[in-house]
Write a protein that holds these residues in place. Structure first.
Motif, PDB file in Angstrom:
ATOM      1  N   GLN A 261     -30.862   5.850 -10.202  1.00 30.41           N
ATOM      2  CA  GLN A 261     -30.174   6.194  -8.963  1.00 30.41           C
ATOM      3  C   GLN A 261     -28.959   7.062  -9.275  1.00 30.41           C
ATOM      4  OE1 GLN A 261     -28.734   2.615  -7.091  1.00 30.41           O
ATOM      5  NE2 GLN A 261     -27.563   1.964  -8.871  1.00 30.41           N
ATOM      6  N   THR A 262     -28.488   7.752  -8.250  1.00 31.81           N
ATOM      7  CA  THR A 262     -27.290   8.576  -8.369  1.00 31.81           C
ATOM      8  C   THR A 262     -26.253   8.083  -7.370  1.00 31.81           C
ATOM      9  OG1 THR A 262     -28.513  10.525  -9.111  1.00 31.81           O
ATOM     10  CG2 THR A 262     -26.346  10.909  -8.152  1.00 31.81           C
ATOM     11  N   LEU A 263     -25.054   7.839  -7.863  1.00 30.73           N
ATOM     12  CA  LEU A 263     -23.957   7.372  -7.016  1.00 30.73           C
ATOM     13  C   LEU A 263     -23.020   8.538  -6.726  1.00 30.73           C
ATOM     14  CD1 LEU A 263     -23.196   4.055  -8.935  1.00 30.73           C
ATOM     15  CD2 LEU A 263     -24.666   4.358  -6.933  1.00 30.73           C
ATOM     16  N   ILE A 264     -22.493   8.576  -5.516  1.00 31.10           N
ATOM     17  CA  ILE A 264     -21.645   9.685  -5.080  1.00 31.10           C
ATOM     18  C   ILE A 264     -20.211   9.196  -4.892  1.00 31.10           C
ATOM     19  CG2 ILE A 264     -21.272  11.474  -3.347  1.00 31.10           C
ATOM     20  CD1 ILE A 264     -23.874  11.793  -4.881  1.00 31.10           C
ATOM     21  N   ASP A 265     -19.265   9.913  -5.518  1.00 30.87           N
ATOM     22  CA  ASP A 265     -17.837   9.645  -5.335  1.00 30.87           C
ATOM     23  C   ASP A 265     -17.217  10.889  -4.703  1.00 30.87           C
ATOM     24  OD1 ASP A 265     -15.205   8.939  -5.422  1.00 30.87           O
ATOM     25  OD2 ASP A 265     -15.021   8.956  -7.620  1.00 30.87           O
ATOM     26  N   LEU A 266     -16.713  10.745  -3.479  1.00 28.03           N
ATOM     27  CA  LEU A 266     -16.173  11.888  -2.743  1.00 28.03           C
ATOM     28  C   LEU A 266     -14.650  12.033  -2.873  1.00 28.03           C
ATOM     29  CD1 LEU A 266     -18.278  11.731   0.563  1.00 28.03           C
ATOM     30  CD2 LEU A 266     -18.606  13.205  -1.430  1.00 28.03           C
ATOM     31  N   ASN A 267     -14.035  11.300  -3.785  1.00 25.59           N
ATOM     32  CA  ASN A 267     -12.580  11.435  -3.964  1.00 25.59           C
ATOM     33  C   ASN A 267     -12.169  12.873  -4.260  1.00 25.59           C
ATOM     34  OD1 ASN A 267     -12.001   8.789  -3.453  1.00 25.59           O
ATOM     35  ND2 ASN A 267     -11.770   8.178  -5.589  1.00 25.59           N
ATOM     36  N   ARG A 268     -12.988  13.576  -5.045  1.00 25.22           N
ATOM     37  CA  ARG A 268     -12.647  14.946  -5.443  1.00 25.22           C
ATOM     38  C   ARG A 268     -13.061  15.963  -4.381  1.00 25.22           C
ATOM     39  NH1 ARG A 268     -15.233  17.023 -10.975  1.00 25.22           N
ATOM     40  NH2 ARG A 268     -16.833  17.727  -9.509  1.00 25.22           N
ATOM     41  N   ALA A 269     -13.919  15.575  -3.446  1.00 25.39           N
ATOM     42  CA  ALA A 269     -14.417  16.511  -2.434  1.00 25.39           C
ATOM     43  C   ALA A 269     -13.267  17.035  -1.577  1.00 25.39           C
ATOM     44  CB  ALA A 269     -15.461  15.832  -1.546  1.00 25.39           C
ATOM     45  N   GLY A 270     -13.096  18.356  -1.569  1.00 23.42           N
ATOM     46  CA  GLY A 270     -12.055  18.961  -0.752  1.00 23.42           C
ATOM     47  C   GLY A 270     -10.745  19.189  -1.479  1.00 23.42           C
TER      48      GLY A 270
ATOM     49  N   ASN B 152     -14.416   6.711  -3.746  1.00 19.04           N
ATOM     50  CA  ASN B 152     -14.458   6.887  -2.294  1.00 19.04           C
ATOM     51  C   ASN B 152     -13.278   6.229  -1.573  1.00 19.04           C
ATOM     52  OD1 ASN B 152     -16.977   8.384  -2.189  1.00 19.04           O
ATOM     53  ND2 ASN B 152     -17.940   6.458  -2.835  1.00 19.04           N
ATOM     54  N   SER B 153     -12.133   6.153  -2.284  1.00 20.38           N
ATOM     55  CA  SER B 153     -10.932   5.578  -1.668  1.00 20.38           C
ATOM     56  C   SER B 153      -9.991   6.651  -1.136  1.00 20.38           C
ATOM     57  CB  SER B 153     -10.193   4.702  -2.696  1.00 20.38           C
ATOM     58  OG  SER B 153      -9.763   5.486  -3.806  1.00 20.38           O
ATOM     59  N   LEU B 154     -10.273   7.921  -1.427  1.00 21.88           N
ATOM     60  CA  LEU B 154      -9.406   9.031  -1.005  1.00 21.88           C
ATOM     61  C   LEU B 154     -10.225  10.042  -0.212  1.00 21.88           C
ATOM     62  CD1 LEU B 154      -7.513   9.541  -4.403  1.00 21.88           C
ATOM     63  CD2 LEU B 154      -6.756   8.189  -2.433  1.00 21.88           C
ATOM     64  N   VAL B 155     -10.864   9.554   0.856  1.00 23.32           N
ATOM     65  CA  VAL B 155     -11.790  10.389   1.627  1.00 23.32           C
ATOM     66  C   VAL B 155     -11.425  10.327   3.103  1.00 23.32           C
ATOM     67  CG1 VAL B 155     -14.209  10.899   2.140  1.00 23.32           C
ATOM     68  CG2 VAL B 155     -13.597   9.802  -0.041  1.00 23.32           C
ATOM     69  N   SER B 156     -11.039  11.472   3.660  1.00 20.28           N
ATOM     70  CA  SER B 156     -10.731  11.531   5.094  1.00 20.28           C
ATOM     71  C   SER B 156     -12.012  11.807   5.888  1.00 20.28           C
ATOM     72  CB  SER B 156      -9.719  12.643   5.362  1.00 20.28           C
ATOM     73  OG  SER B 156     -10.337  13.910   5.179  1.00 20.28           O
TER      74      SER B 156
END
Length: 507
Positions: A155-164, A44-48
């Motif tokens: 639990q499930t963790l979400i990483d949005l770096n790849r989103a988009g 989640n370090s590359l999320v606009s």
């Protein structure tokens, strides 16, 4: 052949395979936002704001992604739509914050292409069979984020770096019949994308993911109910998953069962496909035009760009056509025609990253025939690289060093067996030159005829029984004496010369 892969009911049914390939576009930023694209960045370090779907944010199309899709379409002989449209495809996954994906369902950027690929058949796997599969369409779309499941913590963790991140989805028509064909098609596509620079196509890093649509039917009858095997991340797994699924469906139908229209996953440990969920239909996705993006226009040439529009700011097909590199199939043909090598060797050179350049550099530096160089490159070089799981770029022996070694062998200064020995020493000590190794270990060829005769005389005198057998007519035993000479001289003699001396001595 494909029929050889399916063992039980091939007389009655055949497999039908279509593919959907998701290729992550090689770009510094995402498809609709300025967020950077980087593998293994902290979660989640590359999320606009747009990637996180915060209210009020709007998409801004990345021109690099459009150019990559057009370039790929041109390489695959597609028709490039001068006007394409974006759509929303709705599904509610935790790793897709907007609840929909922006894609191109109605009018994609490229259609009606063709991928030509080859695979090997025959007992020795050296018969090249060339086939083709139609590319229905190439569409631009967003990638989703990643869900990381922690079973211990439930639990499930979400990483949005790849989103988009920008994707090209390439849809191949159901024209293949088995895992081997599908794997060969995807491998060829990988090479094309890498040559174009539009996708790094590293399946282990998720840059290329494949969904396989598999069904079986009796020839002449309508296609059967298909299943979709999702997110296959290696060419080897793709072949295994498809062949297993074809076999499974045949067995289901043979036992009067019913194949379900479902989504399945491939378990690489068991080699089986396992059910995930029912397959969604178009109605489940509730496609609608993307209201925040206008139609996408690309232009045939600079002259066709409307007045008042800067040609440097739009996508021009002619400009991209001029950038097309030498594609893998063209490289193979050139290698065979230029150097006279076998067709299967051209596949090895092109398929292994950097190997073709290595080979051509050696050929240009050495006096040896290309057919001799190919033996060194494929057997010695690749043998060592594969045994240590190294890439060509990591080879401790440079093309110039290998050429120097081959030249020494070709000029008769060292024997061919000694050259192989020196190669292994060079591999262990790349800082040493060929000349240094040969001098230190006294490996120069023995060309002095008197010295050779002395050595051969000692061998003949110490093997009286073998000499008598030869004199009684069994000439094959001479090979044993030749072997003894080679052992004593550590392979530093010319076998033709040694044979002539020995034959004279035992006659």
């Amino acid at each position: 052949m494909c029929s050889g892969k399916i063992y039980i009911y091939t007389l009655y049914m055949v497999g039908v395979v279509g593919l959907e390939v998701h290729a992550q576009i090689q770009s510094t930023s995402k498809l609709f936002s300025g967020s950077h694209v980087r593998f293994l960045a902290p979660p989640n370090s590359l999320v606009s704001h747009f990637d996180a779907s915060l209210p009020g944010t709007l998409p801004v199309l990345n021109r690099r992604c459009v150019e990559a899709a057009v370039l790929t379409g041109l390489a695959l002989n597609c028709t490039i739509n001068r006007k394409s449209l974006f759509d929303r495809k709705h599904y509610f996954y935790a790793d897709m914050p907007a609840g929909y994906q922006i894609t191109q369902q109605r009018v994609p950027i490229a259609v009606n292409g063709m991928l030509v690929y080859s695979h090997f058949e025959g007992r020795r796997r050296n018969q090249v069979v060339t086939k083709s599969v139609k590319i229905k369409q190439i569409q631009l779309e967003q990638d989703s984020g990643k869900s990381l499941h922690d079973d211990e913590q439930s639990q499930t963790l979400i990483d949005l770096n790849r989103a988009g991140v920008g994707l090209m989805e390439l849809v191949m028509e159901p024209e293949m019949c088995c895992g081997e064909e599908a794997a060969a098609a995807v491998r060829e596509l990988q090479l094309i994308l890498q040559a174009l620079g539009t996708c790094q196509a590293n399946m282990a890093e998720g840059q290329l993911r494949v969904d396989a649509n598999v069904s079986v039917h009796r020839p002449g009858e309508p296609l059967g109910v298909r299943t979709e095997v999702k997110n296959i991340n290696s060419v080897r797994h793709l072949a295994k998953a498809i062949d297993y699924e074809i076999q499974r469906q045949m067995e289901v139908l043979q036992s009067a069962g019913k194949v379900l229209n479902e989504t399945r996953a491939f378990d690489s440990k068991s080699g089986n496909t396992i059910p995930m969920r029912d397959k969604e239909g178009l109605q489940d996705y509730r496609f609608m035009p993307e209201p925040n993006l206008p139609p996408l226009f690309v232009y045939e040439s600079k002259a066709s760009v409307p007045a008042g529009v800067d040609p440097a700011q739009v996508v021009v097909i002619d400009r991209l056509s001029a950038q097309l590199p030498e594609l893998p199939s063209v490289k193979r043909t050139r290698l065979v025609e230029t150097y006279g090598i076998l067709q299967e060797h051209s596949f090895t050179l092109v398929n292994e990253d950097g190997l073709m350049d290595y080979f051509e550099n050696v050929v240009q530096t050495t006096k040896a025939e290309p057919r001799k160089v190919i033996g060194w490159v494929i057997k010695e070089l690749m043998g060592n690289l594969n045994s240590q799981n190294l890439k060509v770029s990591q080879s401790p022996i440079s093309p110039c060093a290998l050429a120097e070694l081959i030249n020494l062998a070709e000029s008769g200064h060292i024997s061919s067996s000694t050259a192989k020995q020196v190669f292994q020493e060079m591999w262990k000590a790349p800082e040493k030159t060929v000349g240094q190794i040969v001098k230190e270990q006294d490996l120069w060829m023995i060309n002095d005829k008197e010295e050779l005769q002395k050595i051969c005389r000692r061998i003949v005198d110490s093997h009286p029984e073998e000499v008598q057998i030869i004199r009684r007519g069994n000439k094959k035993v001479l090979n044993k004496l030749m072997g003894e000479v080679q052992r004593e001289t550590k392979g530093r003699t010319d076998p033709v010369q040694v044979r002539a001396i020995l034959e004279k001595m035992v006659s």
